[in-house]
Write a protein that holds these residues in place. Structure first.
Motif, short mmCIF file in Angstrom:
data_model
loop_
_atom_site.label_atom_id
_atom_site.label_comp_id
_atom_site.label_asym_id
_atom_site.label_seq_id
_atom_site.Cartn_x
_atom_site.Cartn_y
_atom_site.Cartn_z
N GLU A 157 18.12 74.34 41.92
CA GLU A 157 17.10 73.90 41.31
C GLU A 157 17.23 72.88 40.11
O GLU A 157 16.61 71.81 39.87
CB GLU A 157 16.66 75.23 40.18
CG GLU A 157 15.78 76.11 41.26
CD GLU A 157 15.44 77.44 40.32
OE1 GLU A 157 15.86 77.51 39.20
OE2 GLU A 157 14.89 78.26 41.23
N ALA A 158 18.50 72.81 39.55
CA ALA A 158 19.19 71.92 38.77
C ALA A 158 19.31 70.37 39.24
O ALA A 158 18.72 69.39 38.88
CB ALA A 158 20.36 72.09 38.03
N VAL A 159 19.90 70.32 40.54
CA VAL A 159 20.01 69.22 41.16
C VAL A 159 18.47 68.64 41.62
O VAL A 159 18.24 67.50 41.39
CB VAL A 159 20.64 69.42 42.41
CG1 VAL A 159 20.67 68.22 43.45
CG2 VAL A 159 22.20 69.61 42.10
N GLY A 160 17.67 69.47 42.05
CA GLY A 160 16.29 69.11 42.03
C GLY A 160 15.48 68.39 40.92
O GLY A 160 14.79 67.33 40.98
N ASP A 161 16.11 68.95 39.76
CA ASP A 161 15.54 68.41 38.67
C ASP A 161 16.24 67.11 38.24
O ASP A 161 15.42 66.08 37.70
CB ASP A 161 15.56 69.44 37.43
CG ASP A 161 14.86 69.02 35.98
OD1 ASP A 161 14.61 67.89 35.94
OD2 ASP A 161 14.53 70.05 35.54
N LEU A 162 17.57 67.00 38.50
CA LEU A 162 18.34 65.68 38.03
C LEU A 162 18.24 64.64 38.71
O LEU A 162 18.74 63.58 38.52
CB LEU A 162 19.47 66.37 37.77
CG LEU A 162 19.81 67.35 36.64
CD1 LEU A 162 21.09 67.90 36.40
CD2 LEU A 162 19.26 66.71 35.15
N VAL A 163 18.20 64.87 40.21
CA VAL A 163 18.42 63.81 41.26
C VAL A 163 17.61 62.42 40.72
O VAL A 163 17.92 61.32 40.86
CB VAL A 163 18.02 64.23 42.68
CG1 VAL A 163 17.93 63.11 43.68
CG2 VAL A 163 19.18 65.10 43.04
#
Length: 161
Positions: free
Chosen positions: A49-55
């Protein structure tokens, strides 16, 4: 990170549909499931979820840093933070196994993304040069407190000797 790195990270992330992202969570949890890591499944879900937000924020380091710091406060592995030696390597292994177009260049781009996160957060724990969990870097009596960048440089030089 270069423009090519940004594109490779974004393209490899965008290539994962919902099914592939669930498989990524499963494989990431399996890679994290070791005695030193509690809550492997929860950490895997958080990372995806964090990667989805930060990419999408990688190209704007100030925005990336602000949002990454917000997300870091919700890390289920607290008081620790994600570390390249554990979560970073598990991430690369898991995403590389589910990505339809994984290459050495894509792998390098994701490693650069970890480096960028470490830099914008000024959080040594995310750096691939940070000591393993439980190992502390101690100063000798009389040493001035070195900056984090200086400490990283020293560690790199010691490793290349």
């Amino acid at each position: 990170m270069t423009g090519d790195d940004l594109r490779r990270v974004a393209d490899s992330w965008d290539a994962l549909d919902g099914t592939a992202r669930r498989e990524l969570e499963r494989r990431l949890a399996a890679a994290l499931d070791q005695p030193a890591v509690s809550d492997a499944a929860e950490r895997a879900i958080w990372l995806v979820e964090a990667v989805g937000d930060l990419v999408g924020r990688l190209a704007v380091p100030t925005e990336l840093g602000r949002r990454a710091r917000e997300l870091a406060r919700t890390w289920p592995g607290r008081p620790d933070h994600p570390r390249f030696a554990c979560e970073g390597r598990a991430w690369l292994q898991a995403i590389g196994s589910v990505s339809p177009r994984w290459t050495e260049e894509t792998d390098a781009a994701w490693r650069h993304a970890w480096d960028l996160l470490a830099e914008v957060l000024d959080e040594e724990s995310l750096s691939p040069f940070a000591p393993p969990p439980g190992e502390q870097v101690t100063a000798r009596p009389g040493d001035a407190a070195p900056s984090q960048k200086h400490q990283k440089h020293q560690k790199n030089q010691e490793r290349t000797r």
